[in-house]
Write a protein that holds these residues in place. Structure first.
Motif, mmCIF file in Angstrom:
data_model
loop_
_atom_site.group_PDB
_atom_site.id
_atom_site.type_symbol
_atom_site.label_atom_id
_atom_site.label_comp_id
_atom_site.label_asym_id
_atom_site.label_seq_id
_atom_site.Cartn_x
_atom_site.Cartn_y
_atom_site.Cartn_z
ATOM 1 N N LYS A 21 54.941 20.368 -3.878
ATOM 2 C CA LYS A 21 55.439 21.598 -3.244
ATOM 3 C C LYS A 21 56.969 21.669 -3.317
ATOM 4 C CE LYS A 21 51.578 23.488 -1.664
ATOM 5 N NZ LYS A 21 51.164 23.455 -0.258
ATOM 6 N N MET A 22 57.624 20.528 -3.148
ATOM 7 C CA MET A 22 59.085 20.514 -3.202
ATOM 8 C C MET A 22 59.599 20.781 -4.615
ATOM 9 S SD MET A 22 59.997 17.357 -0.645
ATOM 10 C CE MET A 22 61.771 17.559 -0.850
ATOM 11 N N GLN A 23 58.912 20.253 -5.608
ATOM 12 C CA GLN A 23 59.318 20.494 -6.998
ATOM 13 C C GLN A 23 59.233 21.976 -7.348
ATOM 14 O OE1 GLN A 23 56.629 17.725 -8.947
ATOM 15 N NE2 GLN A 23 58.301 16.324 -9.412
ATOM 16 N N ILE A 24 58.177 22.626 -6.889
ATOM 17 C CA ILE A 24 58.023 24.065 -7.126
ATOM 18 C C ILE A 24 59.151 24.833 -6.437
ATOM 19 C CG2 ILE A 24 56.569 26.080 -6.676
ATOM 20 C CD1 ILE A 24 54.142 24.157 -6.938
ATOM 21 N N ALA A 25 59.454 24.421 -5.194
ATOM 22 C CA ALA A 25 60.519 25.091 -4.446
ATOM 23 C C ALA A 25 61.867 24.939 -5.135
ATOM 24 C CB ALA A 25 60.581 24.530 -3.027
ATOM 25 N N GLU A 64 61.333 28.422 19.170
ATOM 26 C CA GLU A 64 61.641 27.132 19.793
ATOM 27 C C GLU A 64 61.785 25.998 18.780
ATOM 28 O OE1 GLU A 64 59.483 27.588 24.131
ATOM 29 O OE2 GLU A 64 58.183 27.264 22.381
ATOM 30 N N ILE A 65 61.586 26.301 17.504
ATOM 31 C CA ILE A 65 61.690 25.300 16.440
ATOM 32 C C ILE A 65 62.994 25.506 15.683
ATOM 33 C CG2 ILE A 65 60.620 24.333 14.378
ATOM 34 C CD1 ILE A 65 58.981 23.982 16.982
ATOM 35 N N ILE A 66 63.859 24.508 15.699
ATOM 36 C CA ILE A 66 65.144 24.557 15.006
ATOM 37 C C ILE A 66 65.169 23.441 13.973
ATOM 38 C CG2 ILE A 66 67.656 24.411 15.241
ATOM 39 C CD1 ILE A 66 66.416 26.860 16.610
ATOM 40 N N PHE A 67 65.342 23.792 12.713
ATOM 41 C CA PHE A 67 65.367 22.782 11.657
ATOM 42 C C PHE A 67 66.697 22.027 11.670
ATOM 43 C CE2 PHE A 67 62.306 25.922 9.826
ATOM 44 C CZ PHE A 67 61.193 25.099 9.938
ATOM 45 N N THR A 68 66.610 20.717 11.491
ATOM 46 C CA THR A 68 67.792 19.848 11.502
ATOM 47 C C THR A 68 67.717 18.905 10.302
ATOM 48 O OG1 THR A 68 66.776 18.056 12.771
ATOM 49 C CG2 THR A 68 67.760 19.885 14.036
ATOM 50 N N PHE A 204 56.404 10.877 8.698
ATOM 51 C CA PHE A 204 55.000 11.233 8.479
ATOM 52 C C PHE A 204 54.779 11.710 7.034
ATOM 53 C CE2 PHE A 204 57.123 14.502 11.089
ATOM 54 C CZ PHE A 204 57.081 15.615 10.252
ATOM 55 N N HIS A 205 55.322 10.940 6.108
ATOM 56 C CA HIS A 205 55.098 11.132 4.664
ATOM 57 C C HIS A 205 55.731 12.406 4.113
ATOM 58 C CE1 HIS A 205 52.472 7.684 4.873
ATOM 59 N NE2 HIS A 205 51.770 8.263 5.812
ATOM 60 N N GLY A 206 56.859 12.780 4.720
ATOM 61 C CA GLY A 206 57.650 13.901 4.219
ATOM 62 C C GLY A 206 58.978 13.409 3.671
ATOM 63 N N PRO A 207 59.853 14.325 3.271
ATOM 64 C CA PRO A 207 61.142 13.935 2.694
ATOM 65 C C PRO A 207 62.145 13.503 3.758
ATOM 66 C CG PRO A 207 60.992 16.320 2.834
ATOM 67 C CD PRO A 207 59.646 15.784 3.259
ATOM 68 N N LYS A 208 63.110 12.699 3.321
ATOM 69 C CA LYS A 208 64.231 12.341 4.196
ATOM 70 C C LYS A 208 65.204 13.514 4.262
ATOM 71 C CE LYS A 208 63.764 7.514 2.810
ATOM 72 N NZ LYS A 208 62.546 7.807 1.989
ATOM 73 N N GLY A 209 65.988 13.547 5.330
ATOM 74 C CA GLY A 209 67.033 14.554 5.427
ATOM 75 C C GLY A 209 66.601 15.863 6.051
ATOM 76 N N VAL A 210 65.419 15.882 6.678
ATOM 77 C CA VAL A 210 64.976 17.099 7.358
ATOM 78 C C VAL A 210 64.093 16.733 8.540
ATOM 79 C CG1 VAL A 210 62.919 17.440 5.923
ATOM 80 C CG2 VAL A 210 64.015 19.421 6.999
ATOM 81 N N ASN A 243 63.500 20.968 1.269
ATOM 82 C CA ASN A 243 63.157 19.972 2.290
ATOM 83 C C ASN A 243 62.279 20.575 3.390
ATOM 84 O OD1 ASN A 243 64.241 17.646 1.276
ATOM 85 N ND2 ASN A 243 66.143 17.746 2.433
ATOM 86 N N ILE A 244 62.583 21.801 3.767
ATOM 87 C CA ILE A 244 61.801 22.469 4.805
ATOM 88 C C ILE A 244 60.372 22.703 4.319
ATOM 89 C CG2 ILE A 244 61.560 24.637 6.099
ATOM 90 C CD1 ILE A 244 64.653 24.659 6.289
#
Length: 382
Positions: A21-25, A64-68, A204-210, A243-244
């Motif tokens: 999914k990240m490669q497509i993005a 209530e969700i803020i991406f960091t 939880f098996h996602g990318p670093k930095g997000v 990353n999101i």
């Protein structure tokens, strides 16, 4: 040589579907989400879709969700803004929190003159709730309680419902570092009633930095970073769209497979504890990490019956054998001070023995655990 990864509390292997999914993005959705043209609007729409998906999974409102950039930024943002914007004058925490919390509250004490109260801990590292109640009632200052849900070194599980109830009864704000639990435990923020939570995708098996912060609606926090109107004006800076998208896929998959993967990993942990005890009589488990009912299913922190001379070489020898594990938080790597968590619950003699954190994932196998246990046994006999 085998390569065995048992340091999942530090970071996890990224799921194949997340990478896809990240490669497509990255290849196709390269518009700036703040741009008004088609490329930008497409990216912005996808980000807002992700926000809604994440909010639904924890029963929150999308606003209530803020991406960091991850848990450390989220913890800093919440604690600093609560002091600056909400009039918090006392922060109640514990001495076994992640340094993203401990160092931040220490800085806030110096910079803003706030008071820090450390809740008493029992012999296993659990906060004493009677002492917490005492600290909440101690004076009339505006208070914020910051206690992590899952301790990242010893795996203890906080009674988050009881803590949120005490905070509500006493008019205190409640922040919980949930970096080790979001993605591994079901959450309903309408039931927990915490004011602030934090998450990091790479746990939880996602990318670093997000990651993201959950911040209760209309609570009154203002932006920490200035420069743009991103994240509804709360966090300036161009959103890392790829990353999101990776965060979304990892979070969705974590909860789609939660029961199945939890059962699998819990079985691994039980197997590891039982067979390690057989191979190394005298092994101990720090905190509640050896208790399947009172700790997270994802890790154990073991105190091995080795002398000091062996202790100095243990991690090096394990690494030579292809085994990745850790003394504790990866954020403390390079420090010779030892674990700040273990120093709070172990005596001087216990601290002389090596304590190692082994943390598991869906990719861990029993065959790998057998190899690790056998290498520890060989090391103990040499």
């Amino acid at each position: 040589m085998q390569k065995i990864y048992l340091d999942n509390a530090a970071t996890t292997k990224v799921r194949a579907s997340v990478i896809e999914k990240m490669q497509i993005a990255l290849a196709e959705s390269y518009g700036n989400p703040s741009s008004t043209h088609t490329f930008g609007r497409s990216a912005k729409t996808a980000i807002e879709k992700t926000r809604k998906i994440i909010a639904k999974l924890i029963n929150a409102h999308p606003s209530e969700i803020i991406f960091t950039s991850g848990g450390t930024e989220a913890d800093n943002m919440i604690l600093r803004c609560a002091v600056r914007d909400l009039g918090v004058r006392t922060i109640i925490t514990s001495k076994i929190e992640h340094h993203a919390v401990l160092h931040t509250v220490e800085d806030l004490e110096k910079e803003h003159g706030i008071s820090i109260e450390y809740v008493a801990l029992d012999e296993f590292g659990n906060p004493d709730l009677e002492n917490l109640e005492f600290l909440l009632k101690k004076d009339d200052s505006k208070k914020l309680v910051s206690l992590m849900h899952i301790n990242n070194e010893i795996g203890n599980v906080l009674d988050i419902d009881a803590v949120s109830h005490l905070c509500g009864e006493n008019g205190a704000l409640f922040h919980s570092d949930t970096v080790q639990s979001l993605g591994h435990f079901a959450f309903d923020v309408q039931k927990i009633k915490a004011d602030f939570l934090t998450a990091a995708a790479h746990k939880f098996h996602g990318p670093k930095g997000v990651g993201f912060a959950y911040i209760k609606r209309n609570i009154g926090l203002k932006a920490l970073l200035s420069g743009g109107s991103q994240e509804r004006g709360f966090r300036a800076g161009t959103e890392p769209f790829h990353n999101i998208i990776g965060l979304e896929e990892a979070f969705v998959k974590a909860y789609e497979n939660l029961d199945e993967e939890r059962a699998y990993i819990l079985d691994l942990k039980s197997y590891f504890i039982k067979n390690l005890q057989k191979a190394l009589p005298g092994v101990e488990f720090n905190g509640h990490s050896g208790n399947l009912e009172k700790s997270t299913y994802t890790l154990v922190n073991v105190r091995l019956p080795f002398d000091q001379k062996k202790s100095l070489m243990l991690l090096f020898q394990l690494d030579i054998k292809g085994i990745a594990c850790s003394k504790g938080s990866a954020c403390q790597s390079g420090s010779d001070l030892g674990s700040h968590v273990l120093t709070q619950i172990l005596n001087a003699e216990e601290m002389k023995k090596p304590s190692i954190r082994f943390s598991f994932s869906k990719y861990t196998t029993k065959q790998e655990l057998d190899y690790v246990i056998n290498e520890l046994k060989i090391f103990s006999e040499n």
